[in-house]
Design a protein around this motif. Structure first.
Motif, PDB file in Angstrom:
ATOM      1  N   GLU A 211       0.820  -1.208   0.000  1.00 51.86           N
ATOM      2  CA  GLU A 211       0.000   0.000   0.000  1.00 51.86           C
ATOM      3  C   GLU A 211       0.860   1.268   0.000  1.00 51.86           C
ATOM      4  O   GLU A 211       0.364   2.357  -0.310  1.00 51.86           O
ATOM      5  CB  GLU A 211      -0.918   0.022   1.231  1.00 51.86           C
ATOM      6  CG  GLU A 211      -1.982  -1.056   1.213  1.00 51.86           C
ATOM      7  CD  GLU A 211      -2.974  -0.872   0.071  1.00 51.86           C
ATOM      8  OE1 GLU A 211      -3.677   0.143   0.061  1.00 51.86           O
ATOM      9  OE2 GLU A 211      -3.007  -1.746  -0.816  1.00 51.86           O
ATOM     10  N   SER A 212       2.142   1.133   0.368  1.00 48.95           N
ATOM     11  CA  SER A 212       3.009   2.307   0.432  1.00 48.95           C
ATOM     12  C   SER A 212       4.213   2.197  -0.499  1.00 48.95           C
ATOM     13  O   SER A 212       5.189   2.930  -0.349  1.00 48.95           O
ATOM     14  CB  SER A 212       3.471   2.557   1.877  1.00 48.95           C
ATOM     15  OG  SER A 212       3.867   1.363   2.505  1.00 48.95           O
ATOM     16  N   ARG A 213       4.136   1.287  -1.483  1.00 47.69           N
ATOM     17  CA  ARG A 213       5.192   1.183  -2.495  1.00 47.69           C
ATOM     18  C   ARG A 213       4.709   1.818  -3.801  1.00 47.69           C
ATOM     19  O   ARG A 213       3.576   1.588  -4.223  1.00 47.69           O
ATOM     20  CB  ARG A 213       5.576  -0.278  -2.750  1.00 47.69           C
ATOM     21  CG  ARG A 213       6.360  -0.920  -1.617  1.00 47.69           C
ATOM     22  CD  ARG A 213       6.832  -2.308  -2.034  1.00 47.69           C
ATOM     23  NE  ARG A 213       7.673  -2.931  -0.997  1.00 47.69           N
ATOM     24  CZ  ARG A 213       7.223  -3.740  -0.063  1.00 47.69           C
ATOM     25  NH1 ARG A 213       5.916  -4.044  -0.021  1.00 47.69           N
ATOM     26  NH2 ARG A 213       8.034  -4.255   0.837  1.00 47.69           N
ATOM     27  N   TYR A 214       5.601   2.580  -4.429  1.00 47.74           N
ATOM     28  CA  TYR A 214       5.238   3.290  -5.655  1.00 47.74           C
ATOM     29  C   TYR A 214       6.307   3.051  -6.716  1.00 47.74           C
ATOM     30  O   TYR A 214       7.490   2.902  -6.414  1.00 47.74           O
ATOM     31  CB  TYR A 214       5.125   4.807  -5.393  1.00 47.74           C
ATOM     32  CG  TYR A 214       4.144   5.146  -4.296  1.00 47.74           C
ATOM     33  CD1 TYR A 214       2.800   5.336  -4.573  1.00 47.74           C
ATOM     34  CD2 TYR A 214       4.571   5.241  -2.970  1.00 47.74           C
ATOM     35  CE1 TYR A 214       1.898   5.621  -3.562  1.00 47.74           C
ATOM     36  CE2 TYR A 214       3.672   5.525  -1.950  1.00 47.74           C
ATOM     37  CZ  TYR A 214       2.335   5.706  -2.253  1.00 47.74           C
ATOM     38  OH  TYR A 214       1.444   5.983  -1.247  1.00 47.74           O
ATOM     39  N   THR A 215       5.853   3.028  -7.962  1.00 46.11           N
ATOM     40  CA  THR A 215       6.801   3.007  -9.064  1.00 46.11           C
ATOM     41  C   THR A 215       6.985   4.436  -9.569  1.00 46.11           C
ATOM     42  O   THR A 215       6.073   5.263  -9.494  1.00 46.11           O
ATOM     43  CB  THR A 215       6.320   2.100 -10.209  1.00 46.11           C
ATOM     44  OG1 THR A 215       5.049   2.565 -10.685  1.00 46.11           O
ATOM     45  CG2 THR A 215       6.166   0.679  -9.732  1.00 46.11           C
ATOM     46  N   LEU A 216       8.188   4.721 -10.072  1.00 51.37           N
ATOM     47  CA  LEU A 216       8.515   6.058 -10.549  1.00 51.37           C
ATOM     48  C   LEU A 216       8.246   6.170 -12.040  1.00 51.37           C
ATOM     49  O   LEU A 216       8.553   5.253 -12.808  1.00 51.37           O
ATOM     50  CB  LEU A 216      10.004   6.355 -10.323  1.00 51.37           C
ATOM     51  CG  LEU A 216      10.506   6.612  -8.910  1.00 51.37           C
ATOM     52  CD1 LEU A 216      11.973   7.004  -8.980  1.00 51.37           C
ATOM     53  CD2 LEU A 216       9.706   7.699  -8.235  1.00 51.37           C
ATOM     54  N   GLU A 217       7.664   7.285 -12.441  1.00 44.87           N
ATOM     55  CA  GLU A 217       7.557   7.622 -13.854  1.00 44.87           C
ATOM     56  C   GLU A 217       8.038   9.054 -14.040  1.00 44.87           C
ATOM     57  O   GLU A 217       7.944   9.876 -13.121  1.00 44.87           O
ATOM     58  CB  GLU A 217       6.122   7.456 -14.357  1.00 44.87           C
ATOM     59  CG  GLU A 217       5.642   6.005 -14.328  1.00 44.87           C
ATOM     60  CD  GLU A 217       4.292   5.812 -15.014  1.00 44.87           C
ATOM     61  OE1 GLU A 217       3.782   6.800 -15.599  1.00 44.87           O
ATOM     62  OE2 GLU A 217       3.764   4.693 -14.950  1.00 44.87           O
ATOM     63  N   MET A 218       8.552   9.336 -15.227  1.00 39.38           N
ATOM     64  CA  MET A 218       9.114  10.635 -15.521  1.00 39.38           C
ATOM     65  C   MET A 218       8.346  11.277 -16.667  1.00 39.38           C
ATOM     66  O   MET A 218       7.904  10.592 -17.588  1.00 39.38           O
ATOM     67  CB  MET A 218      10.592  10.450 -15.913  1.00 39.38           C
ATOM     68  CG  MET A 218      11.330  11.727 -16.248  1.00 39.38           C
ATOM     69  SD  MET A 218      13.021  11.350 -16.771  1.00 39.38           S
ATOM     70  CE  MET A 218      13.733  10.833 -15.229  1.00 39.38           C
ATOM     71  N   ARG A 219       8.169  12.578 -16.592  1.00 43.67           N
ATOM     72  CA  ARG A 219       7.556  13.324 -17.686  1.00 43.67           C
ATOM     73  C   ARG A 219       8.480  14.466 -18.077  1.00 43.67           C
ATOM     74  O   ARG A 219       8.958  15.219 -17.214  1.00 43.67           O
ATOM     75  CB  ARG A 219       6.189  13.880 -17.276  1.00 43.67           C
ATOM     76  CG  ARG A 219       5.143  12.822 -16.960  1.00 43.67           C
ATOM     77  CD  ARG A 219       4.722  12.030 -18.191  1.00 43.67           C
ATOM     78  NE  ARG A 219       3.626  11.120 -17.914  1.00 43.67           N
ATOM     79  CZ  ARG A 219       3.762   9.867 -17.474  1.00 43.67           C
ATOM     80  NH1 ARG A 219       4.975   9.390 -17.245  1.00 43.67           N
ATOM     81  NH2 ARG A 219       2.707   9.095 -17.257  1.00 43.67           N
ATOM     82  N   PHE A 228       4.524   9.390  -8.945  1.00 41.52           N
ATOM     83  CA  PHE A 228       4.566   8.191  -8.101  1.00 41.52           C
ATOM     84  C   PHE A 228       3.275   7.407  -8.314  1.00 41.52           C
ATOM     85  O   PHE A 228       2.190   7.874  -7.982  1.00 41.52           O
ATOM     86  CB  PHE A 228       4.692   8.578  -6.631  1.00 41.52           C
ATOM     87  CG  PHE A 228       5.970   9.303  -6.291  1.00 41.52           C
ATOM     88  CD1 PHE A 228       7.097   8.606  -5.872  1.00 41.52           C
ATOM     89  CD2 PHE A 228       6.061  10.683  -6.398  1.00 41.52           C
ATOM     90  CE1 PHE A 228       8.272   9.261  -5.555  1.00 41.52           C
ATOM     91  CE2 PHE A 228       7.226  11.357  -6.082  1.00 41.52           C
ATOM     92  CZ  PHE A 228       8.340  10.640  -5.669  1.00 41.52           C
ATOM     93  N   LYS A 229       3.404   6.192  -8.858  1.00 42.50           N
ATOM     94  CA  LYS A 229       2.247   5.381  -9.224  1.00 42.50           C
ATOM     95  C   LYS A 229       2.057   4.261  -8.201  1.00 42.50           C
ATOM     96  O   LYS A 229       3.001   3.510  -7.904  1.00 42.50           O
ATOM     97  CB  LYS A 229       2.463   4.795 -10.625  1.00 42.50           C
ATOM     98  CG  LYS A 229       1.278   4.084 -11.220  1.00 42.50           C
ATOM     99  CD  LYS A 229       1.645   3.617 -12.625  1.00 42.50           C
ATOM    100  CE  LYS A 229       0.471   3.030 -13.372  1.00 42.50           C
ATOM    101  NZ  LYS A 229       0.865   2.617 -14.751  1.00 42.50           N
ATOM    102  N   ASP A 230       0.850   4.133  -7.659  1.00 42.08           N
ATOM    103  CA  ASP A 230       0.618   3.114  -6.631  1.00 42.08           C
ATOM    104  C   ASP A 230       0.227   1.781  -7.266  1.00 42.08           C
ATOM    105  O   ASP A 230       0.146   1.645  -8.479  1.00 42.08           O
ATOM    106  CB  ASP A 230      -0.405   3.607  -5.600  1.00 42.08           C
ATOM    107  CG  ASP A 230      -1.813   3.759  -6.164  1.00 42.08           C
ATOM    108  OD1 ASP A 230      -2.166   3.031  -7.116  1.00 42.08           O
ATOM    109  OD2 ASP A 230      -2.573   4.603  -5.644  1.00 42.08           O
ATOM    110  N   ARG A 231      -0.040   0.796  -6.432  1.00 37.80           N
ATOM    111  CA  ARG A 231      -0.266  -0.575  -6.925  1.00 37.80           C
ATOM    112  C   ARG A 231      -1.548  -0.700  -7.735  1.00 37.80           C
ATOM    113  O   ARG A 231      -1.704  -1.658  -8.505  1.00 37.80           O
ATOM    114  CB  ARG A 231      -0.293  -1.554  -5.760  1.00 37.80           C
ATOM    115  CG  ARG A 231      -1.455  -1.376  -4.795  1.00 37.80           C
ATOM    116  CD  ARG A 231      -1.582  -2.515  -3.796  1.00 37.80           C
ATOM    117  NE  ARG A 231      -2.753  -2.352  -2.953  1.00 37.80           N
ATOM    118  CZ  ARG A 231      -3.982  -2.704  -3.320  1.00 37.80           C
ATOM    119  NH1 ARG A 231      -4.187  -3.238  -4.514  1.00 37.80           N
ATOM    120  NH2 ARG A 231      -5.000  -2.523  -2.498  1.00 37.80           N
TER     121      ARG A 231
END
Length: 510
Positions: A211-219, A228-231
């Protein structure tokens, strides 16, 4: 903010830059050799040769990959990869695609030829037409984990308030605005100064879960930043009047973009002349007249490095207030917090660290600042007595995460008390300030640091031992041991108080 963003290490450009390590599916880091412009995927840890800068384009949704040599990665039509271009041309442009399975890994597609970057060991190619495991990379930020987090749309910083992370701070002030980026198995968590993780629903919890892990995306482009994208596929944003950080939307706009900035030291100063705290509570005059540093933030000042030291002249510092003004030297010598323009020479002060937990501050007229009996600060002195001395207490670092070119500082291994400086992940060091400018440091084992007979650092003491911390830049400091020597880090992990003259091996990101 004056300091550079995103771990760019003091090099400010108009577009955003992100220092990263890139890890392939075999767990090896992309590596640029120092000679011959050779590039491979053989690194076992994130050191200098494994650090790359992702430079975002201010116009287009593309980026450039620059190695530690200052050269850019490019690919030819046969898929051969090199890292020797001095300028950014078409063959140096890459776009990013994100793993559709939600792992958070990135695929880099060369714009000129349309192929994806991938490979193992010496067989690095940019030839694949589609993405397989070999073309997916974990992106690990190679910056100090303690940052200030700024929302691109709101132009405000995240802070811990009312048991939430709220994006409401105009200036990131105090320990509440300190965010720890916690890297865990290819994903990131956001942690507050009191060691709690941000869940996607906006709550703060002590245990790290999905619930508190995020993947990174760049723009890239006109609105650049990190998302920061959640599950569940929603992105963190600031919600409602309280601007509470939580996951809400499944698309990225300016609302979902953030930038990262170095966190400058914020200090409370106590005059030795009258034992009072320096404050602006009474107005624009900077005066040592408070018994305690209350909760008004009027006794906290942010030290910003305005002009780095050279061989010819010492560093010049600015003292910023919570009202977004700077100390300035008035014509008659008085110090007031009225300056908005920090480029004014009168806002630049020389800070002398006196080696006993105190500083003396020299104003632009060449005189030291003295605290008069009334508490008024004036730059009139040619010598340093107790009236010109101030104790310094850093208040926005209850937790220290120390890092240098060899790695992070921490215990050698569980159950051991030796402290070393070559760990791949950060380890929390607890910082306890005293009232006389010294600090007590505790390891993750809850034991105090002390010096052994050979001046190495052991975390095994039950009683506190005094050390001195001296900021040398916006997020750089030195640590002086009780033997009067600076702590030096060596490539084999040795961490000892043996330094006499400060050099790069004694500078610590914090």
């Amino acid at each position: 903010m004056s300091n550079c963003v995103n771990g760019s290490n003091g090099v400010c450009r108009s577009e955003l830059q992100w220092k990263v390590g890139l890890i392939n599916s075999s767990g090896k880091y992309l590596t640029a050799e120092s000679f011959g412009f050779k590039i491979n995927v053989s690194g076992t840890s994130l050191k200098k040769k494994q650090t790359f800068v992702l430079e975002q384009d201010p116009q287009d949704e593309v980026l450039y990959i620059k190695s530690h040599t200052g050269r850019y990665m490019s690919s030819d039509k046969y898929g051969n990869v090199s890292c020797e271009a001095e300028d950014r041309e078409q063959t140096e442009k890459f776009t990013v695609e994100y793993d559709k399975n939600g792992s958070g890994r990135w695929a880099f597609r060369n714009v000129a030829h349309g192929n994806f970057l991938g490979g193992h060991e010496d067989n690095l190619k940019c030839f694949a037409k589609s993405v397989t495991e070999s073309e997916l990379w974990v992106v690990q930020l190679s910056i100090h984990p303690q940052v200030n987090l700024r929302n691109v749309n709101r132009k405000r910083y995240a802070q811990l308030k009312d048991e939430e992370l709220q994006v409401t701070e105009v200036i990131p002030w105090g320990k509440e605005a300190l965010i720890i980026l916690h890297f865990d198995n290819g994903k990131y968590a956001l942690k507050t100064y009191d060691n709690r993780f941000l869940n996607r629903d906006g709550t703060l919890v002590s245990e790290l879960t999905d619930e508190s892990r995020y993947t990174l995306e760049m723009r890239s482009g006109a609105n650049s930043g990190l998302a920061f994208k959640d599950r569940t596929g929603t992105y963190l944003t600031a919600v409602g009047a309280t601007a509470t950080m939580k996951g809400r939307n499944k698309t990225v706009s300016k609302d979902e973009l953030f930038t990262l900035e170095d966190s400058c030291p914020q200090v409370v100063l106590t005059s030795l002349g009258n034992n009072k705290k320096v404050s602006i509570r009474q107005g624009v005059d900077v005066t040592a007249n408070q018994e305690e540093a209350e909760d008004t933030d009027k006794e906290i000042f942010q030290m910003e490095l305005l002009v780095p030291a050279t061989e010819e002249s010492p560093a010049k510092w600015g003292f910023r207030t919570v009202d977004n003004t700077y100390w300035t030297q008035e014509p008659l010598g008085g110090i007031q917090a009225t300056a908005r323009d920090k480029s004014n020479p009168n806002t630049r002060f020389v800070v002398d660290w006196l080696g006993d937990g105190t500083i003396a501050v020299k104003s632009s007229n060449g005189h030291y600042i003295q605290s008069r009996q009334t508490g008024q600060l004036v730059g009139v002195s040619d010598s340093v007595t107790n009236k010109e001395k101030f104790y310094v207490k850093i208040i926005n670092r209850p937790l220290l995460l120390l890092k240098n070119e060899h790695g992070f500082v921490g215990l050698k291994s569980p159950g051991k008390s030796e402290v070393q400086c070559s760990k791949s992940n950060y380890e929390i060091i607890y910082l306890e300030p005293s009232n006389d400018g010294h600090y007590f440091l505790k390891g993750a084992n809850n034991k105090y640091w002390r010096l052994s007979e050979d001046a190495s650092i052991l975390a095994d003491a039950d009683t506190p031992v005094p050390f001195l911390l001296e900021p040398k830049g916006s997020a750089i400091l030195t640590i002086k041991g009780p033997n009067g020597c600076y702590i030096k880090g060596e490539h084999n992990g040795l961490f000892r108080a043996v330094g006499q003259e400060v050099d790069a091996s004694m500078l610590w990101e914090y």
